[in-house]
Design a protein around this motif. Structure first.
Motif, PDB file in Angstrom:
ATOM      1  N   ALA A 183      28.097 -37.423  16.155  1.00 63.41           N
ATOM      2  CA  ALA A 183      27.141 -36.391  16.563  1.00 63.41           C
ATOM      3  C   ALA A 183      27.866 -35.104  16.970  1.00 63.41           C
ATOM      4  N   ILE A 184      28.995 -35.254  17.641  1.00 64.65           N
ATOM      5  CA  ILE A 184      29.770 -34.075  18.038  1.00 64.65           C
ATOM      6  C   ILE A 184      30.280 -33.325  16.820  1.00 64.65           C
ATOM      7  N   TYR A 185      30.747 -34.063  15.830  1.00 63.61           N
ATOM      8  CA  TYR A 185      31.302 -33.431  14.630  1.00 63.61           C
ATOM      9  C   TYR A 185      30.249 -32.624  13.868  1.00 63.61           C
ATOM     10  N   THR A 186      28.969 -32.983  14.002  1.00 64.68           N
ATOM     11  CA  THR A 186      27.931 -32.235  13.278  1.00 64.68           C
ATOM     12  C   THR A 186      27.878 -30.770  13.719  1.00 64.68           C
ATOM     13  N   GLN A 187      28.432 -30.477  14.908  1.00 61.05           N
ATOM     14  CA  GLN A 187      28.424 -29.095  15.386  1.00 61.05           C
ATOM     15  C   GLN A 187      29.327 -28.190  14.550  1.00 61.05           C
ATOM     16  N   TRP A 188      30.322 -28.774  13.894  1.00 60.13           N
ATOM     17  CA  TRP A 188      31.257 -27.951  13.129  1.00 60.13           C
ATOM     18  C   TRP A 188      30.571 -27.236  11.974  1.00 60.13           C
ATOM     19  N   GLY A 189      29.606 -27.907  11.346  1.00 63.58           N
ATOM     20  CA  GLY A 189      28.884 -27.255  10.259  1.00 63.58           C
ATOM     21  C   GLY A 189      28.139 -26.027  10.742  1.00 63.58           C
ATOM     22  N   MET A 190      27.476 -26.155  11.878  1.00 62.24           N
ATOM     23  CA  MET A 190      26.696 -25.037  12.404  1.00 62.24           C
ATOM     24  C   MET A 190      27.587 -23.910  12.907  1.00 62.24           C
ATOM     25  N   ILE A 191      28.700 -24.287  13.549  1.00 61.25           N
ATOM     26  CA  ILE A 191      29.583 -23.247  14.072  1.00 61.25           C
ATOM     27  C   ILE A 191      30.309 -22.525  12.934  1.00 61.25           C
ATOM     28  N   GLY A 192      30.506 -23.227  11.832  1.00 62.10           N
ATOM     29  CA  GLY A 192      31.087 -22.581  10.658  1.00 62.10           C
ATOM     30  C   GLY A 192      30.157 -21.524  10.085  1.00 62.10           C
ATOM     31  N   VAL A 193      28.872 -21.844  10.005  1.00 59.66           N
ATOM     32  CA  VAL A 193      27.884 -20.873   9.525  1.00 59.66           C
ATOM     33  C   VAL A 193      27.808 -19.681  10.472  1.00 59.66           C
ATOM     34  N   MET A 194      27.879 -19.963  11.767  1.00 56.37           N
ATOM     35  CA  MET A 194      27.854 -18.885  12.752  1.00 56.37           C
ATOM     36  C   MET A 194      29.027 -17.929  12.547  1.00 56.37           C
ATOM     37  N   GLY A 195      30.220 -18.461  12.326  1.00 58.25           N
ATOM     38  CA  GLY A 195      31.387 -17.616  12.116  1.00 58.25           C
ATOM     39  C   GLY A 195      31.235 -16.713  10.912  1.00 58.25           C
ATOM     40  N   ILE A 196      30.697 -17.246   9.826  1.00 59.97           N
ATOM     41  CA  ILE A 196      30.476 -16.442   8.616  1.00 59.97           C
ATOM     42  C   ILE A 196      29.477 -15.320   8.892  1.00 59.97           C
ATOM     43  N   ILE A 197      28.405 -15.657   9.615  1.00 57.92           N
ATOM     44  CA  ILE A 197      27.387 -14.651   9.940  1.00 57.92           C
ATOM     45  C   ILE A 197      27.986 -13.536  10.780  1.00 57.92           C
ATOM     46  N   PHE A 198      28.795 -13.889  11.781  1.00 61.58           N
ATOM     47  CA  PHE A 198      29.389 -12.879  12.654  1.00 61.58           C
ATOM     48  C   PHE A 198      30.291 -11.917  11.875  1.00 61.58           C
ATOM     49  N   VAL A 199      31.003 -12.435  10.897  1.00 56.27           N
ATOM     50  CA  VAL A 199      31.873 -11.581  10.086  1.00 56.27           C
ATOM     51  C   VAL A 199      31.046 -10.593   9.262  1.00 56.27           C
ATOM     52  N   LEU A 200      29.920 -11.056   8.732  1.00 54.48           N
ATOM     53  CA  LEU A 200      29.112 -10.244   7.820  1.00 54.48           C
ATOM     54  C   LEU A 200      28.197  -9.260   8.537  1.00 54.48           C
ATOM     55  N   LEU A 201      27.884  -9.503   9.800  1.00 53.74           N
ATOM     56  CA  LEU A 201      26.953  -8.621  10.514  1.00 53.74           C
ATOM     57  C   LEU A 201      27.552  -7.224  10.691  1.00 53.74           C
ATOM     58  N   PRO A 202      26.738  -6.184  10.589  1.00 53.84           N
ATOM     59  CA  PRO A 202      27.235  -4.823  10.843  1.00 53.84           C
ATOM     60  C   PRO A 202      27.351  -4.563  12.338  1.00 53.84           C
ATOM     61  N   GLU A 203      28.153  -3.597  12.703  1.00 57.01           N
ATOM     62  CA  GLU A 203      28.247  -3.194  14.101  1.00 57.01           C
ATOM     63  C   GLU A 203      26.965  -2.457  14.488  1.00 57.01           C
ATOM     64  N   SER A 204      26.630  -2.516  15.758  1.00 61.03           N
ATOM     65  CA  SER A 204      25.446  -1.821  16.250  1.00 61.03           C
ATOM     66  C   SER A 204      25.612  -0.309  16.086  1.00 61.03           C
ATOM     67  N   PRO A 205      24.681   0.365  15.389  1.00 59.43           N
ATOM     68  CA  PRO A 205      24.802   1.822  15.231  1.00 59.43           C
ATOM     69  C   PRO A 205      24.707   2.555  16.577  1.00 59.43           C
ATOM     70  N   TRP A 206      23.929   2.014  17.520  1.00 57.86           N
ATOM     71  CA  TRP A 206      23.822   2.647  18.832  1.00 57.86           C
ATOM     72  C   TRP A 206      25.174   2.623  19.542  1.00 57.86           C
ATOM     73  N   TRP A 207      25.899   1.507  19.449  1.00 54.62           N
ATOM     74  CA  TRP A 207      27.211   1.449  20.089  1.00 54.62           C
ATOM     75  C   TRP A 207      28.177   2.413  19.399  1.00 54.62           C
ATOM     76  N   LEU A 208      28.137   2.463  18.084  1.00 56.50           N
ATOM     77  CA  LEU A 208      29.019   3.367  17.342  1.00 56.50           C
ATOM     78  C   LEU A 208      28.782   4.815  17.745  1.00 56.50           C
ATOM     79  N   VAL A 209      27.511   5.204  17.875  1.00 52.64           N
ATOM     80  CA  VAL A 209      27.199   6.572  18.287  1.00 52.64           C
ATOM     81  C   VAL A 209      27.690   6.827  19.708  1.00 52.64           C
TER      82      VAL A 209
END
Length: 551
Positions: free
Chosen positions: A236-262
């Protein structure tokens, strides 16, 4: 009736007039270049007006959904990250009853894990959660929302590594600390990010998507534990790796907040983000939108400098303190209406009613939560934040009062047992939706300049209350007090008082731009009159829109 102050009485910090004004000919012209903060400051210093609300903010909710499909995809991907949070919290809470997990832990004479270790795990996780909410905000401000995501990802990975290598209670304690820090960071980062990338009229929908995925993650964890009832708990613990892997990919692909950039003067990068996700919209001008963001932030800086509200503790000064309390209050009410009773101890209530199947409890409550979130997410931008917070919490207070009354009778009977389950489910249903709106308040009420810090401190304040009840509630239910179901009377009282305070404290900020919210607070408009108040930011945006259409 809509209100605004007479011109002779105006004493405000936001001076709205078009950035696109030809001073020589007094005509509205189009600006194609990215106006810098210095240019906008010069305009303000001359008494010139700056537009701080986009013409696209007036679009209807569902029309905005159709128009903003690209950013909707980004928001839903970011919100999906909360599913790991829900999955991990529920998995860790349920795994303590797994035979294999129990076998490697200190046990009492009856073969159960010693209570002091279970309490220590819960306490360290809540403490870590509070630490994550307080300290990540500084990194979020200085290095950006993406840097905050990478940081919380590291802590979540560390927690899963520690869980995967667990040998005894010490390793699990370390895992809970890392998990708590990571979850706290996630809670204080994702709602803020969603608020900043979303169109004004879709903020509620996208922020509430965060809680929807959290609830779904909880339900999936219950299913996983039910399928893995054998001693092989690490599966059951190992099943978390699949979800955390997807999370890592999403974080890489997300754009930076334009409000923070401004806010950091990175106008070119902000314009590229806006062009990529909004540029396809007819009539959308990136330069105008960047100028609106820049003007809003510059106006906030001028106010802060004049009022002496700068530095690390600005969030606790002046009107910022009121905004902090408002940002925190919906999540604080969540604790005072008895979340620790009917949520954390839901299985206890079902067992009192004669149900001994924990998995069935998980499925029922999971479905109740998902239904609550579907309704809340679809209505939050149309109905508003305030009614979807105050009224549901009022129903929750009545529900726990009903639980207390039932506790005065023989609830082992079939009829009263059914009522016990009904009111527990009703409390869960109403609190789930209202609590989700709490993330919207935490993200929308703060000024842009202090958004991350206010949200972090606000959520940490509510979590501190949660820590207190995590220790007190077990004593009320099964401790020396022996209140049992009558504990509902206590939370009916605290819930009613906190909800009444919320009635007077919580304003309506649905579909308001950040500059409008700033103006409402700076003018000290009564909180209950925010809705319907016509701001100068709004009037100037409408005037400029008419001039553009006429031109």
């Amino acid at each position: 009736m809509a209100q605004s102050q007479p011109a002779t009485e105006r004493n405000h910090d936001i001076v709205p007039v078009s950035l696109d004004m030809d001073e020589k000919n007094n005509e509205l012209v189009h600006q194609d270049h990215l106006q810098t903060a210095e240019e906008i400051r010069r305009t303000m210093s001359k008494g010139g007006q700056v537009q701080m609300r986009s013409k696209h903010d007036d679009l209807g909710v569902w029309a905005a959904v159709k128009q903003n499909k690209k950013i909707a995809l980004v928001a839903m991907a970011a919100a999906f990250s909360a599913s790991l949070e829900g999955y991990q919290i529920n998995l860790n809470g349920g795994i303590v009853s797994n035979k294999g997990f129990i076998a490697i832990m200190p046990r009492d004479a009856k073969g159960a894990i010693l209570g002091k270790y279970v309490s220590a795990w819960g306490g360290i996780q809540s403490t870590g959660q509070t630490l994550g909410q307080i300290f990540l905000q500084y990194l979020t401000d200085y290095l950006g929302r993406k840097a905050a995501m990478y940081t919380l990802f590291v802590f979540l990975v560390a927690s899963v590594i520690a869980e995967s290598l667990v040998k005894g209670w010490e390793t699990w304690l370390i895992a809970k600390l890392f998990s708590g820090i990571g979850v706290g960071m996630l809670q204080s980062t994702l709602p803020v990010y969603l608020a900043e990338i979303s169109p004004v009229q879709l903020r509620g929908l996208f922020i509430n998507a965060y809680t929807f995925w959290f609830c779904l993650g909880q339900l999936l964890a219950g299913v996983a534990l039910n399928k893995l009832q054998t001693g092989h708990f690490k599966t059951a613990i190992y099943t978390q790796w699949g979800m955390i892997g997807v999370m890592g990919i999403i974080f890489v692909l997300l754009p930076e907040s334009p409000w923070w950039l401004v806010s950091k003067g990175k106008l070119d990068k902000a314009s590229k983000v806006l062009q990529r996700y909004y540029g396809h919209i007819e009539g959308y001008n990136v330069s105008d939108e960047v100028a609106i963001m820049t003007a809003t932030i510059e106006a906030e800086k001028q106010t802060a400098a004049r009022e002496g509200q700068e530095g690390h503790w600005a969030v606790f000064q002046g009107r910022n303190l009121l905004r902090l309390i408002i940002a925190a209050w919906p999540k604080i009410i969540q604790q005072f209406v008895g979340l620790s009773v009917f949520n954390s101890y839901s299985t206890y209530f079902f067992q009192l009613a004669g149900n001994k199947n924990p998995f069935l409890v998980t499925v029922i409550l999971g479905c109740v939560q998902l239904l609550a979130m579907l309704i809340t997410a679809s209505l939050s931008d149309a109905v508003g934040r305030r009614p979807l917070t105050v009224y549901p919490y009022g129903v929750t207070s009545l529900s726990v009062l009903a639980l207390g009354i039932i506790g005065c009778f023989d609830y082992s009977s079939k009829s009263l047992g059914s009522l016990l389950i009904f009111f527990a489910c009703l409390a869960t249903f109403t609190t789930t939706g209202a609590s989700a709106i709490g993330y919207a308040y935490a993200s929308e009420i703060p000024s842009q300049r202090l958004r991350a810090k206010t949200a972090g401190w606000g959520l940490a304040m509510s979590n501190m209350v949660a820590i207190m009840f995590s220790f007190c509630t077990p004593l009320m239910l099964n401790g020396d007090a022996h209140w049992g179901v009558k504990t509902g009377f206590f939370f009916a009282g605290t819930g009613t008082v906190s909800t009444i305070v919320g009635w007077f404290l919580l304003p309506e900020v649905t579909r308001r731009s950040p500059a409008e919210i700033d103006e409402l607070f700076e003018k000290k408009v009564p909180l209950r009159k925010f809705k319907g108040y016509v701001t100068e930011v709004q009037m100037v945006a409408e005037e400029n829109k008419r001039m553009q259409e006429g031109h």
